[in-house]
Design an enzyme around this catalytic site. Structure first.
Site, PDB file in Angstrom:
ATOM      1  N   HIS A   1       0.825  -1.008  -0.013  1.00 36.17           N
ATOM      2  CA  HIS A   1       0.081   0.178  -0.124  1.00 36.17           C
ATOM      3  C   HIS A   1       0.988   1.326  -0.266  1.00 36.17           C
ATOM      4  O   HIS A   1       2.035   1.120  -0.057  1.00 36.17           O
ATOM      5  CB  HIS A   1      -0.983   0.053   1.183  1.00 36.17           C
ATOM      6  CG  HIS A   1      -0.152  -0.024   2.545  1.00 36.17           C
ATOM      7  ND1 HIS A   1      -0.067   0.979   3.263  1.00 36.17           N
ATOM      8  CD2 HIS A   1       0.130  -1.187   3.233  1.00 36.17           C
ATOM      9  CE1 HIS A   1       0.418   0.578   4.516  1.00 36.17           C
ATOM     10  NE2 HIS A   1       0.647  -0.614   4.475  1.00 36.17           N
ATOM     11  N   ALA A   2       0.285   2.359   0.124  1.00 37.94           N
ATOM     12  CA  ALA A   2       0.814   3.971  -0.028  1.00 37.94           C
ATOM     13  C   ALA A   2       2.027   3.863   0.816  1.00 37.94           C
ATOM     14  O   ALA A   2       3.008   4.303   0.270  1.00 37.94           O
ATOM     15  CB  ALA A   2      -0.030   4.685  -0.076  1.00 37.94           C
TER      16      ALA A   2
END
Length: 89
Positions: free
Chosen positions: A15-16
């Site tokens: 994820h980010a």
């Protein structure tokens, strides 16, 4: 050229936050570095490229590096993936 394969073990996938850390870690190196996932290849120095892959838990990615500092770059990638609990080789 060096290539290494990792299985993503993080529940959130890539994820980010960890994607941003990976991009930041490899950006200072001069070697070309790519991430391959499901037959799509992106520049690992591009946060948008990495995020566009949508890598989830249990899936495999391949990272390749090619250039004068490829060994140092891959050592940094390995260190970060292990430290962040993202994946295993």
């Amino acid at each position: 050229m060096i290539e290494k394969t990792y299985t993503i073990i993080s529940d959130e996938g890539l994820h980010a936050r960890p994607a941003s850390k990976l991009v930041g870690a490899v950006s200072p190196f001069s070697a070309d570095v790519k991430m391959l996932y499901k037959e799509r290849e992106v520049n690992l120095k591009s946060i948008m490229g990495v995020m566009s892959l949508g890598v989830s838990k249990g899936h495999t990615i391949k990272i390749t590096a090619d250039g004068s500092d490829e060994e140092s770059l891959m050592a940094k990638v390995e260190e970060l993936i292990v430290a962040e609990g993202l994946g295993k080789a």
